[in-house]
Design an enzyme around this catalytic site. Sequence first.
Site, mmCIF file in Angstrom:
data_model
loop_
_atom_site.group_PDB
_atom_site.id
_atom_site.type_symbol
_atom_site.label_atom_id
_atom_site.label_comp_id
_atom_site.label_asym_id
_atom_site.label_seq_id
_atom_site.Cartn_x
_atom_site.Cartn_y
_atom_site.Cartn_z
ATOM 1 N N GLY A 10 -7.686 -8.032 9.086
ATOM 2 C CA GLY A 10 -6.656 -7.094 10.049
ATOM 3 C C GLY A 10 -5.798 -7.281 11.186
ATOM 4 O O GLY A 10 -4.735 -8.524 11.635
ATOM 5 N N ARG A 11 -6.938 -6.851 12.456
ATOM 6 C CA ARG A 11 -7.111 -7.405 13.570
ATOM 7 C C ARG A 11 -6.627 -8.950 14.174
ATOM 8 O O ARG A 11 -6.180 -9.724 14.637
ATOM 9 C CB ARG A 11 -7.842 -6.903 14.628
ATOM 10 C CG ARG A 11 -7.988 -5.121 14.452
ATOM 11 C CD ARG A 11 -8.898 -4.484 15.308
ATOM 12 N NE ARG A 11 -10.391 -4.764 13.845
ATOM 13 C CZ ARG A 11 -11.448 -4.585 14.137
ATOM 14 N NH1 ARG A 11 -12.045 -4.182 15.564
ATOM 15 N NH2 ARG A 11 -12.411 -4.673 13.272
ATOM 16 N N GLN A 24 1.069 -0.933 0.169
ATOM 17 C CA GLN A 24 0.434 -0.054 0.100
ATOM 18 C C GLN A 24 0.996 0.843 0.172
ATOM 19 O O GLN A 24 1.624 1.592 0.981
ATOM 20 C CB GLN A 24 -0.900 0.321 1.293
ATOM 21 C CG GLN A 24 -2.341 1.165 1.203
ATOM 22 C CD GLN A 24 -2.987 1.257 2.072
ATOM 23 O OE1 GLN A 24 -2.223 1.466 4.099
ATOM 24 N NE2 GLN A 24 -4.133 0.396 2.446
ATOM 25 N N TYR A 41 -6.339 10.173 4.782
ATOM 26 C CA TYR A 41 -5.071 10.609 4.051
ATOM 27 C C TYR A 41 -5.504 11.532 2.673
ATOM 28 O O TYR A 41 -6.578 11.896 2.346
ATOM 29 C CB TYR A 41 -4.241 9.685 3.406
ATOM 30 C CG TYR A 41 -4.647 8.564 5.149
ATOM 31 C CD1 TYR A 41 -3.207 9.608 6.513
ATOM 32 C CD2 TYR A 41 -4.324 7.452 5.251
ATOM 33 C CE1 TYR A 41 -2.613 8.591 7.116
ATOM 34 C CE2 TYR A 41 -4.086 7.365 6.390
ATOM 35 C CZ TYR A 41 -2.869 7.399 7.144
ATOM 36 O OH TYR A 41 -3.300 6.514 8.515
ATOM 37 N N ARG A 84 -7.861 1.844 -2.395
ATOM 38 C CA ARG A 84 -9.158 1.370 -0.719
ATOM 39 C C ARG A 84 -9.767 3.135 -0.946
ATOM 40 O O ARG A 84 -9.292 3.925 -0.870
ATOM 41 C CB ARG A 84 -8.324 0.792 0.175
ATOM 42 C CG ARG A 84 -8.965 0.749 1.707
ATOM 43 C CD ARG A 84 -8.091 0.684 2.631
ATOM 44 N NE ARG A 84 -8.592 -1.208 3.507
ATOM 45 C CZ ARG A 84 -8.324 -1.119 4.067
ATOM 46 N NH1 ARG A 84 -7.055 -1.017 5.223
ATOM 47 N NH2 ARG A 84 -9.207 -2.092 4.736
#
Length: 395
Positions: free
Chosen positions: A318-319, A101, A174, A226
């Site tokens: 992810g987690r 990414q 972002y 994303r």
Amino acid sequence: MTYKFLDSFKFDNGVTLKNRMVMSPTTTMSSFYNGRVTNDEIDFYGARAGGVGMIIGEVANVIASGKGFEGELSIADDGDIPGLTKLANTMKQNGTRAVLQIFHAGRKSNDSILRGQQPVSASAIKAAFPADSQEPRALTTDEIDEIIVAFGDATRRAIAAGFDGVELHGANTYLLQQFFSPNSNQRTDKWGGDRDARMGFAKAVIASVHQAIVANADRPFLLGYRVSPEEIETPGIRLADTLAFVDMLANSDVDYVHTSMGSAHRTSLNDKTDHEPIMTKLVKQLAGRKPLIGVGSVEKPADAEDVLGLGADLVAMGREMIREPQWVEKVVDGDEASIRYQLSPSQMDELKIPRAMQDYLKGAFYSVMHFTTDPNTAVDYQNEAAPMEGFEKKM
């Protein structure tokens, strides 16, 4: 039991995944001061490679002004390539595909991280979250052009390092998102204006990256994007804006779309009368034109199947991949009973979680990690934003 998420998947450009499980970007905050790869990062990804079909590596800045936090990866210089090569090779064990990414943090930075420099954005408008955000400086047109070129140069480096693709981080507030947002982009030149005009920066970055792939890749190479579906500020991005943006992506050179949500069953944060899952809306908008990676509190095999049932093509975790590096392997082996769904602080070294990341997980991410020492009930992010999405306000 037979699971659909264990089926292979082939992108239109020829890249094939051995299964439909993706490790989503998980920030380790463990790079050297200059963004170079550390052994801590190699160990972390090495422990999680080999089972999932694809790993999307944590975000790397494409230019010095784009650094958003300490311990962040860099892909801004050719000197970064040797370390990134080792990282890519580590991720690609046993046929796992490796995507990196890439991003620019924009106003989600500060003058301490940027060593005295003021953060930059589309316009000189301070972010609402966190409360101590600094006012950015509006980018000049020349600087915008420089950043667009930097994304292409970063892609060339990712190709040279051996990655199988790059993902543009247009989510979590972002810079790519900042240019699309009516909150952070109030420019009056060609880079601002109405919704279509505010897509211009993302379109230019996609074009720059695609050109770099055509010019440099000697193999099929993925380009992902994303998105965050909504903002909670006013003015801000609403679902109608995102659906229009996703329609643009569906007709662009990207190979897949990846959503960022704390729950795969998220409904609108802003319109509480809208009970249709956002994932369903995205699937309808894409209409099969691009694959969708679904994400959000996927923990058990049934959760992954559910995401595919909503219409997503791939499932990201992810987690849960932090807690259970061998998740896919245990499912394949019929050993689901041993899958970790909680994280013991005493096991983090054993799980190859870097010390800097451990501090972050025990701090800002404590409420979402299912720590065995946490007496609180896990939060359901179906109707609110999660910490990893760039917000600090509960809805």
